[in-house]
Structure formats: structure tokens, C-alpha cells
Design a protein around this motif. Structure first.
Motif, PDB file in Angstrom:
ATOM      1  N   VAL A  26      13.922   9.533   5.707  1.00  0.00           N
ATOM      2  CA  VAL A  26      12.829   8.551   5.751  1.00  0.00           C
ATOM      3  C   VAL A  26      11.538   9.308   5.461  1.00  0.00           C
ATOM      4  CG1 VAL A  26      11.541   6.909   7.173  1.00  0.00           C
ATOM      5  CG2 VAL A  26      14.021   7.126   7.473  1.00  0.00           C
ATOM      6  N   ARG A  27      10.860   8.921   4.386  1.00  0.00           N
ATOM      7  CA  ARG A  27       9.544   9.529   4.130  1.00  0.00           C
ATOM      8  C   ARG A  27       8.452   8.521   4.431  1.00  0.00           C
ATOM      9  NH1 ARG A  27       9.682  11.071  -0.865  1.00  0.00           N
ATOM     10  NH2 ARG A  27       8.091   9.901  -1.994  1.00  0.00           N
ATOM     11  N   LEU A  28       7.520   8.951   5.260  1.00  0.00           N
ATOM     12  CA  LEU A  28       6.346   8.144   5.595  1.00  0.00           C
ATOM     13  C   LEU A  28       5.143   8.728   4.868  1.00  0.00           C
ATOM     14  CD1 LEU A  28       6.807   7.939   9.493  1.00  0.00           C
ATOM     15  CD2 LEU A  28       7.768   6.431   7.738  1.00  0.00           C
ATOM     16  N   ASP A  29       4.222   7.845   4.495  1.00  0.00           N
ATOM     17  CA  ASP A  29       3.005   8.325   3.818  1.00  0.00           C
ATOM     18  C   ASP A  29       1.847   7.423   4.220  1.00  0.00           C
ATOM     19  OD1 ASP A  29       2.195  10.034   1.030  1.00  0.00           O
ATOM     20  OD2 ASP A  29       0.982   8.267   1.467  1.00  0.00           O
ATOM     21  N   GLY A  30       0.726   8.031   4.548  1.00  0.00           N
ATOM     22  CA  GLY A  30      -0.456   7.266   4.943  1.00  0.00           C
ATOM     23  C   GLY A  30      -0.939   6.385   3.796  1.00  0.00           C
ATOM     24  N   ARG A  91      22.946   2.483  11.136  1.00  0.00           N
ATOM     25  CA  ARG A  91      22.486   3.071   9.862  1.00  0.00           C
ATOM     26  C   ARG A  91      21.722   2.052   9.009  1.00  0.00           C
ATOM     27  NH1 ARG A  91      25.160   8.041   8.803  1.00  0.00           N
ATOM     28  NH2 ARG A  91      24.874   7.898   6.544  1.00  0.00           N
ATOM     29  N   ARG A  92      21.191   1.020   9.634  1.00  0.00           N
ATOM     30  CA  ARG A  92      20.469   0.010   8.837  1.00  0.00           C
ATOM     31  C   ARG A  92      19.133   0.562   8.374  1.00  0.00           C
ATOM     32  NH1 ARG A  92      20.711  -5.067  12.715  1.00  0.00           N
ATOM     33  NH2 ARG A  92      19.428  -6.021  11.099  1.00  0.00           N
ATOM     34  N   ALA A  93      18.946   0.599   7.056  1.00  0.00           N
ATOM     35  CA  ALA A  93      17.774   1.245   6.455  1.00  0.00           C
ATOM     36  C   ALA A  93      16.465   0.666   6.979  1.00  0.00           C
ATOM     37  CB  ALA A  93      17.839   1.120   4.931  1.00  0.00           C
ATOM     38  N   SER A  94      16.371  -0.660   7.022  1.00  0.00           N
ATOM     39  CA  SER A  94      15.099  -1.265   7.420  1.00  0.00           C
ATOM     40  C   SER A  94      14.783  -0.961   8.885  1.00  0.00           C
ATOM     41  CB  SER A  94      15.102  -2.778   7.167  1.00  0.00           C
ATOM     42  OG  SER A  94      16.227  -3.363   7.768  1.00  0.00           O
ATOM     43  N   LEU A 100      10.718   4.290  12.693  1.00  0.00           N
ATOM     44  CA  LEU A 100      10.020   5.568  12.521  1.00  0.00           C
ATOM     45  C   LEU A 100       8.562   5.348  12.128  1.00  0.00           C
ATOM     46  CD1 LEU A 100      12.703   6.957  12.958  1.00  0.00           C
ATOM     47  CD2 LEU A 100      12.280   8.361  10.949  1.00  0.00           C
ATOM     48  N   ALA A 101       8.339   4.433  11.196  1.00  0.00           N
ATOM     49  CA  ALA A 101       6.963   4.213  10.721  1.00  0.00           C
ATOM     50  C   ALA A 101       6.080   3.677  11.846  1.00  0.00           C
ATOM     51  CB  ALA A 101       6.958   3.249   9.538  1.00  0.00           C
ATOM     52  N   SER A 102       6.614   2.761  12.649  1.00  0.00           N
ATOM     53  CA  SER A 102       5.743   2.191  13.678  1.00  0.00           C
ATOM     54  C   SER A 102       5.533   3.171  14.826  1.00  0.00           C
ATOM     55  CB  SER A 102       6.242   0.836  14.169  1.00  0.00           C
ATOM     56  OG  SER A 102       7.411   0.971  14.906  1.00  0.00           O
ATOM     57  N   GLY A 128       6.809   3.457   4.358  1.00  0.00           N
ATOM     58  CA  GLY A 128       8.050   4.203   4.537  1.00  0.00           C
ATOM     59  C   GLY A 128       9.029   3.884   3.441  1.00  0.00           C
ATOM     60  N   ARG A 129       9.900   4.847   3.161  1.00  0.00           N
ATOM     61  CA  ARG A 129      11.003   4.585   2.236  1.00  0.00           C
ATOM     62  C   ARG A 129      12.215   5.346   2.735  1.00  0.00           C
ATOM     63  NH1 ARG A 129       8.168   6.732  -2.955  1.00  0.00           N
ATOM     64  NH2 ARG A 129       6.381   6.291  -1.620  1.00  0.00           N
TER      65      ARG A 129
END
Ligand code: ATP
Ligand code: ATP
Ligand code: MG
Ligand code: MG
Ligand code: MG
Ligand code: MG
Length: 257
Positions: A26-30, A91-94, A100-102, A128-129
Motif C-alpha cells: 500500500v503506497r500512501l501519498d500526501g 486481503r480486501r484491497a479497499s 492504512l490511509a485513514s 492510497g493505492r
């Protein structure tokens, strides 16, 4: 509970569970941190406290979601790697991505004041992706890509801001000056014009930050009396090291297992 006639709408949901056996990243980006960093007067090109806050948030994420085995961060982004066998949220992606993002974004706000004296001007957002990597090589290459990106951007930005802040060039002229230069040229500009050896700049700026679990010994005092014993606990450790070279992986043969 009784079923309502509306419940069929659940069937419109996608099954987005991630392929078994792959590393889930999971990549997060501002979002629009160009503006966010301006509004909060981040030091350019590297605001140390902003990076430390990112690292703190990532550490809290690792501790909250313990199937994470590794994280790598630079600038306004963080990549989190789940162990291959994770069954978290089926393992659900969403679910994985939004949790993680929140958690990361709320931690950013929660811990802000430990890193900045000035008030937070507005709530930050992180996108996130989810990306799946089927082999160790793919995963290592992904992380190498992010670390190479850190290096390339940092070298460019370090030169750019020296040209603007010290040499007094306009941003447009600094950009023109750097247009078409290779990394050797930028190292040379830093050295000959600003007396800076790029390799002596802080490792956190040049290499970004790696988080992983390591067993650490802790002294624990027994409930009665003053005797102490040594216990081993897993702890998140923070490193600013090269993860492109094989050394990092060879010295941690169990990291991805
Ligand atoms: P997007 O919403 O597409 O991600 P963005 O403005 O966030 O847009 P990025 O490519 O993610 O664009 O770049 C992040 C920007 O945030 C950098 O270019 C830099 O200006 C700023 N930034 C992030 N972290 C720091 C930091 N620690 N110190 C100074 N500036 C930073
Ligand atoms: P999950 O992580 O699966 O969503 P959950 O504990 O959040 O687990 P939900 O089905 O989303 O489960 O239910 C939310 C729960 O939060 C409710 O069952 C209730 O106990 C509590 N809750 C939410 N909002 C309120 C509220 N306004 N007042 C009191 N309790 C609330
Ligand atoms: Mg972007
Ligand atoms: Mg961004
Ligand atoms: Mg970014
Ligand atoms: Mg809930």
C-alpha cells in the motif's frame, strides 16, 4: 437480524480481495503537499520535522497493523508491505488501503504538535493505492524504484534550492540551469559553487527511511523485589540505509518470510 428487501444492493459490491501469496504493498501519498508544505512553511528542500512526523505516523501504522513487515518512506509518501500470508480484512484491497490511509492521516493530525510549534492550517489528505508483487525480486525492485526516486529528487532539489536561496537565481533560472544536467553535473555544482559534498548530507534526506521489526532485549523488573529479567520484544526500528544493494537483504534473510 431479519433481512430487508434492500439487502440485495450488497451484491453490487466488488470482490477486491488480493491474490494469495503476493506481497501486498500500500503506497500512501500526501495530496497536494506542494501547497501543504508552502502553507506550513516547510524548510526547502527538506523539512526535517515534516519527515520525522511522516516516520512517526508510519511507525504507528506498523504497530497498529502488525502483519506489516516493512515500510519505506520519502517526501510525502510511504509504502507499506504486508507479509505474503496476511489474511487481514480477508486481503480486501479497499479495506487494507483505506484503513492504512485513514490511520496514517489521523496520526498525522494527532502527532502534529509534537513536531511543529505552529498550528495545523487545514486537514491533510493522503491518497492510497494497492499494488501486488508476486516475487521477492519484484518487491525489491519496487522498493529500489522508490529509493532511486528519493535520490534523484533530492539531488535535484538540493541544487535547485541552493541556486535560489544562496546564488539568488529566480526559480525559472535555476530550473534552466539544471535542465539537461546529469547527476555528476549536479554533484559538481554543489561542490564547486556551494562547497557541499552531497554524500555528507543527512542520510534521511538522501536515502529516505526504512521501518522494520527487530527483536530487542528489554530489562523487565519482576513484580516483587528488585530482581530483573531480560525479555525479548519485537520493536519497530528506523533505518536510513541503502536498500537497492543486496547487502541490506542478505543481512536480513528472514525479513520477507
Ligand atoms: P499530489 O497530490 O499529486 O501528490 P503533491 O503536491 O503532493 O501532489 P508530490 O509529487 O507528491 O506532489 O510531491 C510532494 C511535494 O511536497 C514535494 O514536491 C515537496 O514540495 C513537498 N514536500 C513533501 N515533504 C516535504 C518535506 N519534508 N520538506 C519540504 N517539502 C516537502
Ligand atoms: P468494523 O471494524 O467491522 O466496522 P465495528 O465495531 O466498527 O467493526 P460496525 O458494524 O461498523 O462495527 O458498528 C459500529 C459500532 O459502533 C456500533 O455497533 C456501535 O456499537 C458503535 N457506534 C457507532 N456509532 C455510535 C454512536 N453514535 N453511538 C453509540 N455507539 C455507536
Ligand atoms: Mg504525485
Ligand atoms: Mg503528494
Ligand atoms: Mg509524493
Ligand atoms: Mg465499523
Amino acid at each position: 437480524m431479519a433481512k430487508s428487501k434492500f439487502e440485495y444492493t450488497r451484491k453490487f459490491e466488488n470482490n477486491d480481495s488480493c491474490l494469495l501469496n503476493c506481497f501486498i504493498v500500500v503506497r500512501l501519498d500526501g495530496r497536494n503537499f506542494h501547497r501543504f508544505s508552502d502553507s506550513h512553511e516547510f524548510e526547502k528542500p527538506n523539512d526535517e520535522n515534516a519527515l520525522k512526523l511522516m516516520n512517526r505516523c508510519a511507525e504507528e501504522v506498523m504497530k497498529e497493523f502488525q502483519d506489516l513487515i516493512l515500510a519505506y518512506g520519502q517526501s510525502d509518501e510511504y509504502s507499506f508491505v504486508f507479509k505474503r500470508s496476511t489474511t487481514l480484512f480477508n486481503r480486501r484491497a479497499s479495506k487494507l488501503m483505506t484503513n492504512l490511509a485513514s490511520y496514517f492521516a489521523s496520526s498525522y493530525v494527532f502527532y502534529w504538535s509534537e513536531y511543529f510549534k505552529e498550528k495545523l492550517q487545514y486537514p491533510p489528505t493522503f491518497d492510497g493505492r494497492v499494488v501486488l508483487y508476486p516475487t521477492e525480486t519484484n518487491l525489491k525492485d519496487y522498493l529500489s524504484w522508490r529509493q532511486a526516486d528519493c535520490h534523484i529528487n533530492n539531488l535535484y532539489n538540493t541544487c535547485f534550492w541552493k541556486l535560489v536561496k544562496i546564488a539568488g537565481l529566480s526559480p525559472e533560472d535555476a530550473e534552466k540551469r539544471l535542465c539537461g544536467t546529469v547527476s555528476g553535473d549536479k554533484n559538481e555544482i554543489l561542490f564547486s559553487e556551494f562547497n557541499i559534498n552531497y554524500n555528507n548530507l543527512p542520510e534521511m534526506f538522501r536515502k529516505g527511511t526504512v521501518l522494520l521489526w527487530e527483536k530487542a532485549e528489554k530489562m523487565v523488573s519482576k513484580s516483587k523485589g528488585d530482581s530483573t529479567t531480560v525479555r525479548v520484544y519485537p520493536q519497530v526500528v528506523m533505518l536510513h540505509v541503502d536498500i537497492i544493494k543486496d547487502d541490506f537483504w542478505e543481512s536480513r534473510p528472514n525479513l520477507l518470510i
